[in-house]
Structure formats: C-alpha cells, structure tokens
Write a protein that holds these residues in place. Sequence first.
Motif, short mmCIF file in Angstrom:
data_model
loop_
_atom_site.label_atom_id
_atom_site.label_comp_id
_atom_site.label_asym_id
_atom_site.label_seq_id
_atom_site.Cartn_x
_atom_site.Cartn_y
_atom_site.Cartn_z
N TRP A 12 6.75 -12.36 -22.20
CA TRP A 12 8.11 -12.29 -22.09
C TRP A 12 8.48 -13.43 -23.52
O TRP A 12 9.40 -13.00 -24.14
CB TRP A 12 8.83 -12.80 -20.98
N CYS A 13 7.76 -14.30 -23.56
CA CYS A 13 8.10 -15.09 -24.77
C CYS A 13 7.84 -14.45 -26.08
O CYS A 13 8.67 -14.64 -26.95
CB CYS A 13 6.90 -16.20 -25.02
N THR A 14 6.84 -13.45 -26.30
CA THR A 14 6.54 -12.69 -27.26
C THR A 14 7.76 -11.78 -27.53
O THR A 14 8.37 -11.60 -28.72
CB THR A 14 5.26 -11.96 -27.37
N ILE A 15 8.15 -10.99 -26.73
CA ILE A 15 9.20 -10.10 -26.67
C ILE A 15 10.65 -10.68 -27.04
O ILE A 15 11.28 -10.20 -28.07
CB ILE A 15 9.50 -9.48 -25.16
N PHE A 16 10.94 -11.97 -26.63
CA PHE A 16 12.13 -12.47 -26.71
C PHE A 16 12.04 -13.04 -28.50
O PHE A 16 12.99 -12.95 -29.11
CB PHE A 16 12.54 -13.74 -25.80
N ASN A 17 11.00 -13.73 -28.54
CA ASN A 17 10.87 -14.26 -29.96
C ASN A 17 10.81 -13.42 -30.77
O ASN A 17 11.48 -13.48 -32.14
CB ASN A 17 9.73 -15.31 -30.27
N GLY A 18 9.91 -12.20 -30.80
CA GLY A 18 10.10 -10.92 -31.62
C GLY A 18 11.56 -10.57 -31.92
O GLY A 18 11.83 -9.97 -33.09
N GLY A 19 12.26 -10.38 -30.71
CA GLY A 19 13.53 -9.87 -30.90
C GLY A 19 14.57 -10.64 -31.75
O GLY A 19 15.25 -10.36 -32.64
N VAL A 20 14.26 -11.92 -31.59
CA VAL A 20 15.05 -13.12 -32.53
C VAL A 20 14.58 -13.00 -33.89
O VAL A 20 15.20 -12.84 -34.95
CB VAL A 20 14.75 -14.33 -32.02
N LEU A 21 13.23 -12.79 -34.18
CA LEU A 21 12.89 -12.57 -35.60
C LEU A 21 13.01 -11.48 -36.16
O LEU A 21 13.67 -11.33 -37.36
CB LEU A 21 11.19 -12.45 -35.59
N PHE A 65 6.05 -18.30 -34.43
CA PHE A 65 6.03 -17.12 -33.46
C PHE A 65 4.67 -16.62 -33.15
O PHE A 65 4.22 -16.28 -32.08
CB PHE A 65 7.07 -16.06 -33.84
N ILE A 66 4.00 -16.44 -34.51
CA ILE A 66 2.50 -15.95 -34.30
C ILE A 66 1.83 -16.69 -33.59
O ILE A 66 0.90 -16.19 -32.53
CB ILE A 66 2.19 -15.48 -35.72
N ALA A 67 1.56 -18.01 -34.08
CA ALA A 67 0.83 -18.98 -33.54
C ALA A 67 1.18 -19.40 -31.97
O ALA A 67 0.22 -19.84 -31.54
CB ALA A 67 0.88 -20.43 -34.22
N PHE A 68 2.31 -19.52 -31.66
CA PHE A 68 2.54 -20.06 -30.26
C PHE A 68 3.15 -18.90 -29.26
O PHE A 68 3.14 -19.24 -28.07
CB PHE A 68 3.54 -20.96 -30.51
N SER A 69 3.03 -17.60 -29.59
CA SER A 69 3.63 -16.69 -28.79
C SER A 69 2.68 -15.28 -28.69
O SER A 69 2.06 -15.08 -27.84
CB SER A 69 5.18 -16.20 -28.97
N LEU A 70 2.40 -15.00 -30.09
CA LEU A 70 1.81 -13.80 -30.06
C LEU A 70 0.33 -14.06 -29.77
O LEU A 70 -0.52 -13.33 -29.01
CB LEU A 70 1.86 -12.88 -31.32
#
Length: 80
Positions: A12-21, A65-70
């Motif tokens: 979910w962190c990856t989805i939300f942060n990816g959406g923001v990005l 985003f890449i380092a801390f979510s993906l």
Amino acid sequence: MDTQTLTTFFMWCTIFNGGVLILWTFFCMFAPDFVYRVQSKWFPLPRETFDVVIYSLLGLFKLVFIAFSLVPYLALLMIG
C-alpha cells in the motif's frame, strides 16, 4: 509482526507513493505553467530557480520512493 502484514503494508505504501510520484510527474510535464503560477503565490522565485527546485525535489522523492517503498516491498515478495 509477520511477513504477510509487512508485505501488505509496503504494497500500500508503494501504491500510494507511486500514485503521488506519477501525479507530480504528470503535472510537471503537462502543466508546468499552472504549477508555477500556483506555487509562486506562496514562494516568489524566478522561473529558472523554480524549475531547478521542483525537478530536484521530484528526483529526490523518486529516490526515496524506490529506497523506502519499492525495494522493501520487492524484498518481502522475494522472501515470502
């Protein structure tokens, strides 16, 4: 905390942060004048300085985003 819970959390962190990005990148690519007009009301900067700041922050956000979510999400998928 088990691996499944952590995997779901990072998913979910990856989805939300990816959406923001994606949204931020979309605005910077297709509506840069709009972004500048809105932000220049609060932060009066010359356009050249604004472009450097906004793209630097976009790059920093992408790295974070890449380092801390993906990466944690992919690592949890691999060990799960």
